[in-house]
Structures are given as structure tokens and as C-alpha cells.
Design an enzyme around this catalytic site. Structure first.
Site, PDB file in Angstrom:
ATOM      1  N   GLY A 223       0.826  -1.200   0.000  1.00 24.05           N
ATOM      2  CA  GLY A 223       0.000   0.000   0.000  1.00 24.05           C
ATOM      3  C   GLY A 223       0.856   1.244   0.000  1.00 24.05           C
ATOM      4  O   GLY A 223       1.819   1.355  -0.766  1.00 24.05           O
ATOM      5  N   ASP A 254      -2.770  -4.323  -9.716  1.00 28.59           N
ATOM      6  CA  ASP A 254      -2.695  -4.741 -11.118  1.00 28.59           C
ATOM      7  C   ASP A 254      -1.731  -3.838 -11.890  1.00 28.59           C
ATOM      8  O   ASP A 254      -0.980  -4.300 -12.756  1.00 28.59           O
ATOM      9  CB  ASP A 254      -4.072  -4.696 -11.770  1.00 28.59           C
ATOM     10  CG  ASP A 254      -5.122  -5.454 -10.972  1.00 28.59           C
ATOM     11  OD1 ASP A 254      -4.740  -6.430 -10.293  1.00 28.59           O
ATOM     12  OD2 ASP A 254      -6.301  -5.070 -11.016  1.00 28.59           O
TER      13      ASP A 254
END
Length: 310
Positions: A223, A254
């Protein structure tokens, strides 16, 4: 290098944003769009924006495939998707500006034994045409983790660079095929290892345990704390700049996978590849949708990514 992305469980992503989701209440949501998606499809979208052609395969529901067909044509993606009866599911993804993403994943098509067998035979037939195959996302109903792992093992026998980005039992079983690279996020790694990973040292230790199963490369996305790449010889941490304009984190992982593939295809070093992948992921969260529509926005992010050899 020729690239193939695999999305077994495609989905239309309905993406929205609000300040805070109030359970049991009426919530006014800013709509960011409805997109044909799925993890491997998202990877292919970003690769197209980066100038890398890829082929795509997996499953699509026959009843609502039109937007996918339109997108494949617009992006000139080679379409090897197998159409099956039923609907491609819709996933509702709500980004809270004061929290994280809430996913509401609906059920879609169910894969029959015949559907799966046909897909396995076809994918193994075309696999030798590719140098790198990225298998991304969850398993649809009808495909067992055991069958998934068996197929991955057969796929890996073609001596390709196999990248695996999945979670839960699909990850646990899938790593038995010994893919070349596995990219869990820290929560997926916590689920695999069976306990929380509060520190960087904990993440590295769990990553090494995952690597010890026979995985050459493990990339853990963290993150806002960046990503860690563990190879046999090195541990590298990439820290992107903090985003001042968070719009949506949907597809950030992705985008990172696409960035990794970009670096691999262009024979960049590991540190250059992780820098680029982290910058692409950081750019994603400041946009309304997956993709890189303006490459000039990437340069200032790239310059601020900090690389540390641990």
C-alpha cells in the site's frame, strides 16, 4: 517478449468514492465509472498504455460480453477468452477517502468441468507462443484450487516466466507449481502465513518463507508503504511518494504487476523495475480509472521513488 494475461474470474468494476461509508444508512456516492475489468484484464490495459502488446484469455459470460469486446478491439488486445453461459459478474468497489476500499463482489458464471477442460487444453496449446504469462485474480465457482494448481504446473512446464497474483486457497495451492514470481499484497501474505505482519521485518520473514517453497521472486505490495522484492540474493524496498490526491486504490496492485512486466520485458534491473512498478501503482491511485493516459505525470513520481537495499 510475448505476454499473455489470464483472468479466470472477470468482472465489471463499478467504482465509487465517498468520505465515509455509513452502514445501514443511505450513502451518496460519487461514481467513477463502470469498467470491464478483472485483474489480468487490468494488467493488459496498463501494458497497452505503456506500449507493450499482450494477449488475454480466461472466461467471459456470453450474456454481457459486449463491453469487453469493444475494449479488446480499441486496445488491439489479442482475444483468446473462452465464452461461457451466464453473466460476467459485477463488483462494486467503494473507496473511502478516510479509509480503504470496500468490495462487494457478486457471483457470476459457473465453470463446468467441460468448460475447464476445454480451457486447459487450449491454454496449454498456446502457452509455447509466449515468454511471460501472468495469471491474475480469484477463481470462479466451479474451479477448485487443486485443479488450478495442476493446470499451473502444466503451464510452468513450458519454461515460461510465470507470474502469479492471487489469494487465499488459490495462492496456497498455486505456489506448489513454483511460479517464477508471486505478488501478494501484505494482507494476502498474512492470510497465507496465518498471522499478522505488523513490521517490515515480519513481512520479509514471511516473504522468505514463501520463497522457500521454491519461488524465485516474491514481490509484496504494502500500500502506501511501497513494495518489497525478495530475490535469492537481494531484498529491495521501494517507497513511492505520498499521494496528495487519493481518488481510488482499485487496480493499484494490477498496475504494479504491469509495471513489473514492463521492466522485465525491457530488461531493466530489479531496482529499476521495482521503481517503475511502484511509480505506476502510485499514479493509479490519483486517477479515476486503471491505465496510464498521460505519461508526463509519471516522471515526477519516478524521480521521488526511494530504493533501499535491505
Amino acid at each position: 517478449m510475448k505476454v499473455l494475461t489470464v483472468t479466470l474470474n472477470t468482472a465489471y468494476d463499478l467504482i465509487g468514492r465517498l468520505t465515509r461509508l455509513a452502514l445501514g444508512e443511505v450513502n451518496k456516492v460519487e461514481s467513477l465509472g463502470l469498467y470491464p475489468a478483472g485483474k489480468g484484464v487490468n494488467v493488459a490495459k496498463v501494458l497497452h498504455n505503456l506500449g507493450i502488446h499482450s494477449a488475454v484469455t480466461g472466461f467471459l459470460g456470453k450474456q454481457n460480453q459486449s463491453e469487453y469486446q469493444h475494449m479488446f478491439a480499441n486496445l488491439a488486445l489479442t482475444d483468446y477468452f473462452q465464452r461461457v453461459p451466464g453473466l460476467t459478474r459485477v463488483n462494486v468497489k467503494i473507496t473511502e477517502t478516510e479509509a480503504e476500499v470496500t468490495d462487494l463482489n457478486f457471483q457470476g458464471y459457473v465453470i463446468t468441468t467441460e468448460d475447464w477442460q476445454h480451457f486447459v487444453e487450449f491454454s496449454l496449446q498456446i502457452a509455447p507462443e509466449f515468454d511471460l504469462i501472468a495469471v491474475c485474480g480469484s477463481l470462479p465457482d466451479g474451479i477448485s484450487p487443486h485443479a488450478f494448481a495442476k493446470w499451473l504446473t502444466q503451464l510452468n512446464q513450458h519454461h515460461i516466466k510465470l507470474i502469479l497474483d492471487t489469494s487465499n486457497q488459490a495462492l496456497t495451492m498455486g505456489i506448489q507449481s513454483k511460479p517464477w514470481l508471486v505478488k501478494p499484497n501484505y494482507r494476502e501474505l498474512e492470510t497465507w502465513i496465518g498471522h499478522s505482519l505488523p513490521t517490515q521485518a515480519d513481512v520479509i520473514h514471511a516473504g522468505r518463507q514463501l520463497q522457500s517453497t521454491g519461488i524465485e521472486n516474491v514481490v509484496v505490495s504494502l500500500g502506501e508503504k511501497g513494495a518489497i522484492w525478495l530475490t535469492q540474493d537481494n531484498i529491495i524496498h521501494a517507497q513511492p511518494p505520498i499521494c496528495d490526491n487519493l481518488i481510488s486504490t482499485v487496480g493499484a496492485g494490477d498496475s504494479m504487476v504491469a509495471g513489473l512486466i514492463y521492466g522485465i520485458v525491457n530488461q531493466q534491473s530489479i531496482s529499476e523495475t521495482l521503481t517503475f512498478a511502484s511509480a505506476i501503482a502510485a499514479l493509479r491511485i490519483s486517477q479515476k480509472h486503471v491505465g496510464v493516459t498521460d505519461m508526463t505525470l509519471l516522471k515526477p513520481i519516478l524521480e521521488k521513488v526511494k530504493i533501499t537495499f535491505i
